[in-house]
Design an enzyme around this catalytic site. Structure first.
Site, PDB file in Angstrom:
ATOM      1  N   GLN A 125       0.846  -1.204   0.000  1.00 47.80           N
ATOM      2  CA  GLN A 125       0.000   0.000   0.000  1.00 47.80           C
ATOM      3  C   GLN A 125       0.876   1.247   0.000  1.00 47.80           C
ATOM      4  O   GLN A 125       0.367   2.350  -0.061  1.00 47.80           O
ATOM      5  CB  GLN A 125      -0.885   0.015   1.252  1.00 47.80           C
ATOM      6  CG  GLN A 125      -1.855  -1.139   1.324  1.00 47.80           C
ATOM      7  CD  GLN A 125      -2.517  -1.196   2.703  1.00 47.80           C
ATOM      8  OE1 GLN A 125      -3.490  -0.507   2.962  1.00 47.80           O
ATOM      9  NE2 GLN A 125      -1.987  -2.009   3.570  1.00 47.80           N
ATOM     10  N   HIS A 145      -1.240   1.488  -4.312  1.00 47.48           N
ATOM     11  CA  HIS A 145      -1.578   2.909  -4.196  1.00 47.48           C
ATOM     12  C   HIS A 145      -0.615   3.797  -4.977  1.00 47.48           C
ATOM     13  O   HIS A 145      -0.444   4.969  -4.659  1.00 47.48           O
ATOM     14  CB  HIS A 145      -1.638   3.319  -2.718  1.00 47.48           C
ATOM     15  CG  HIS A 145      -2.714   2.614  -1.955  1.00 47.48           C
ATOM     16  ND1 HIS A 145      -2.851   2.697  -0.587  1.00 47.48           N
ATOM     17  CD2 HIS A 145      -3.717   1.815  -2.388  1.00 47.48           C
ATOM     18  CE1 HIS A 145      -3.903   1.965  -0.212  1.00 47.48           C
ATOM     19  NE2 HIS A 145      -4.431   1.421  -1.283  1.00 47.48           N
TER      20      HIS A 145
HETATM   21  P1  NAD Z   1      -1.885   2.738   8.491  1.00 49.05           P
HETATM   22  O1  NAD Z   1      -1.197   4.009   8.825  1.00 49.05           O
HETATM   23  O2  NAD Z   1      -3.349   2.734   8.463  1.00 49.05           O
HETATM   24  O3  NAD Z   1      -1.407   1.606   9.497  1.00 49.05           O
HETATM   25  C1  NAD Z   1      -0.072   1.340   9.702  1.00 49.05           C
HETATM   26  C2  NAD Z   1       0.027   0.230  10.715  1.00 49.05           C
HETATM   27  O4  NAD Z   1       1.404  -0.063  10.875  1.00 49.05           O
HETATM   28  C3  NAD Z   1      -0.530   0.618  12.081  1.00 49.05           C
HETATM   29  O5  NAD Z   1      -1.527  -0.324  12.465  1.00 49.05           O
HETATM   30  C4  NAD Z   1       0.683   0.555  13.030  1.00 49.05           C
HETATM   31  O6  NAD Z   1       0.402  -0.069  14.246  1.00 49.05           O
HETATM   32  C5  NAD Z   1       1.653  -0.302  12.237  1.00 49.05           C
HETATM   33  N1  NAD Z   1       3.050   0.030  12.478  1.00 49.05           N
HETATM   34  C6  NAD Z   1       3.611   1.246  12.664  1.00 49.05           C
HETATM   35  N2  NAD Z   1       4.938   1.134  12.829  1.00 49.05           N
HETATM   36  C7  NAD Z   1       5.211  -0.190  12.748  1.00 49.05           C
HETATM   37  C8  NAD Z   1       6.398  -0.953  12.849  1.00 49.05           C
HETATM   38  N3  NAD Z   1       7.577  -0.365  13.082  1.00 49.05           N
HETATM   39  N4  NAD Z   1       6.326  -2.297  12.706  1.00 49.05           N
HETATM   40  C9  NAD Z   1       5.131  -2.913  12.504  1.00 49.05           C
HETATM   41  N5  NAD Z   1       3.970  -2.236  12.401  1.00 49.05           N
HETATM   42  C10 NAD Z   1       4.016  -0.902  12.520  1.00 49.05           C
HETATM   43  O7  NAD Z   1      -1.216   2.238   7.159  1.00 49.05           O
HETATM   44  P2  NAD Z   1      -1.794   1.387   5.975  1.00 49.05           P
HETATM   45  O8  NAD Z   1      -2.613   0.255   6.488  1.00 49.05           O
HETATM   46  O9  NAD Z   1      -0.694   1.126   5.067  1.00 49.05           O
HETATM   47  O10 NAD Z   1      -2.803   2.412   5.251  1.00 49.05           O
HETATM   48  C11 NAD Z   1      -2.622   3.801   5.226  1.00 49.05           C
HETATM   49  C12 NAD Z   1      -2.601   4.447   3.868  1.00 49.05           C
HETATM   50  O11 NAD Z   1      -1.634   5.458   3.874  1.00 49.05           O
HETATM   51  C13 NAD Z   1      -2.233   3.542   2.780  1.00 49.05           C
HETATM   52  O12 NAD Z   1      -3.143   3.824   1.780  1.00 49.05           O
HETATM   53  C14 NAD Z   1      -0.823   3.968   2.323  1.00 49.05           C
HETATM   54  O13 NAD Z   1      -0.832   4.019   0.932  1.00 49.05           O
HETATM   55  C15 NAD Z   1      -0.683   5.352   2.836  1.00 49.05           C
HETATM   56  N6  NAD Z   1       0.627   5.680   3.431  1.00 49.05           N
HETATM   57  C16 NAD Z   1       1.787   5.280   2.834  1.00 49.05           C
HETATM   58  C17 NAD Z   1       3.005   5.603   3.377  1.00 49.05           C
HETATM   59  C18 NAD Z   1       4.277   5.156   2.699  1.00 49.05           C
HETATM   60  O14 NAD Z   1       4.299   5.014   1.476  1.00 49.05           O
HETATM   61  N7  NAD Z   1       5.360   4.912   3.442  1.00 49.05           N
HETATM   62  C19 NAD Z   1       3.057   6.333   4.576  1.00 49.05           C
HETATM   63  C20 NAD Z   1       1.836   6.748   5.163  1.00 49.05           C
HETATM   64  C21 NAD Z   1       0.624   6.410   4.574  1.00 49.05           C
END
Ligand code: NAD
Length: 276
Positions: A125, A145
């Site tokens: 994602q 995404h």
């Molecule tokens: P989310 O933010 O909804 O959930 C992230 C999950 O990761 C949380 O439940 C949290 O507990 C867990 N988490 C955080 N740090 C962690 C770690 N070190 N180890 C294990 N787990 C950890 O994210 P999602 O489900 O991917 O959905 C959010 C949306 O935001 C997606 O559509 C994504 O495309 C986008 N997004 C992407 C990025 C990126 O590209 N890095 C960053 C932020 C949001």
């Protein structure tokens, strides 16, 4: 089109982090190892949580940006010049973090899994490109995404180098347009309310329909359609393994759940493969 399944931030009362030195942690790592060891067509679904340790905040995790930033919807981006201005401002705020981010040990562990020849693919994602930067071949990664490493015209689909487009914004262009058709430009990511291309969805769901185990890493499993991917694995009765810092709505139905940091736990699991 993507949307948030419940529009709610995580319930902090339910956080149940498993201490890495605890027996529960060791048992869960060993159990996951056992499933990963026998899998021959493993699929991994990753979310923002796999990249938090690279310095990119997630939306709902403990350091999530959800409460501070209102995500721009695709409809607002297309129809409202002020929403577009906010979009570019938020992008500018996040840019130094994203630019500085490098793959972490969890990304590298997936590269090691791929090298074993038992990883059918990674569905992510994330739009940060860190799986590929870590060394996964582009064809092994499905970016549900999109990617923020390119820009895209919202009318004709022409792709632009993101740095070229950003330079235009930095030079004062407030509402950048496609030089071919005049359409609106934005990063080639999928905003809430925006359709994921059908070929991308078909590739992702096709992969999970063929897999013999599904490992979820760092996803709240609250954004659909990504959150439906594990449901396909459950319908097919293939093992579902969840590694996430916080509880997810599918924990009760998973074969193994570990609430731990991906960059610590995932390399341990991969290091343990073939060891018994
Ligand atoms: P989310 O933010 O909804 O959930 C992230 C999950 O990761 C949380 O439940 C949290 O507990 C867990 N988490 C955080 N740090 C962690 C770690 N070190 N180890 C294990 N787990 C950890 O994210 P999602 O489900 O991917 O959905 C959010 C949306 O935001 C997606 O559509 C994504 O495309 C986008 N997004 C992407 C990025 C990126 O590209 N890095 C960053 C932020 C949001």
């Amino acid at each position: 089109m993507i949307h948030d399944a419940d529009q709610q931030p995580a319930n902090r009362d339910r956080v149940s982090f498993t201490q890495p030195d605890s027996l529960d942690y060791r048992v869960a790592v060993a159990d996951m190892c056992e499933f990963l060891d026998v899998a021959r067509k493993l699929v991994v679904l990753t979310g923002a949580g796999i990249s938090t340790e690279s310095g990119i905040p997630d939306f709902r995790g403990p350091q999530g940006v959800w409460s501070r930033v209102q995500a721009t919807s695709h409809r607002a981006f297309l129809n409202d010049p002020e929403a577009r201005e906010r979009y570019w401002q938020i992008r500018n705020q996040m840019r130094p973090l994203v630019a500085a981010a490098r793959p972490n040990d969890a990304h590298r562990a997936l590269v090691a899994l791929h090298a074993r020849g038992t990883l059918a693919g990674v569905i992510t994602q994330n739009f940060d490109g860190l799986h590929q930067e870590a060394g996964l071949p582009a064809e092994a990664v499905i970016e549900l995404h999109g990617t923020n490493r390119q820009a895209e015209c919202q009318t004709c689909g022409r792709r632009y180098d993101i740095d070229e487009m950003q330079a235009r914004v930095d030079a004062g262009e407030r509402d950048p347009r496609c030089s071919d058709c005049g359409g609106l430009l934005k990063a080639a990511t999928i905003l809430f309310g925006q359709r994921i291309p059908q070929r991308v969805l078909d590739a992702a769901f096709g992969l999970v329909r063929e897999c013999d185990a599904l490992l979820v890493v760092g996803s709240s499993l609250r954004v659909v359609p990504a959150a439906r991917i594990p449901l396909v694995a459950l319908q097919r009765h293939v093992p579902l393994l969840i590694l996430n810092l916080e509880p997810t709505p599918l924990d009760a139905r998973a074969d193994v759940v570990l609430h731990a940091a991906a960059a610590i736990a995932l390399p341990e699991m991969v290091a343990g493969l073939g060891a018994r």
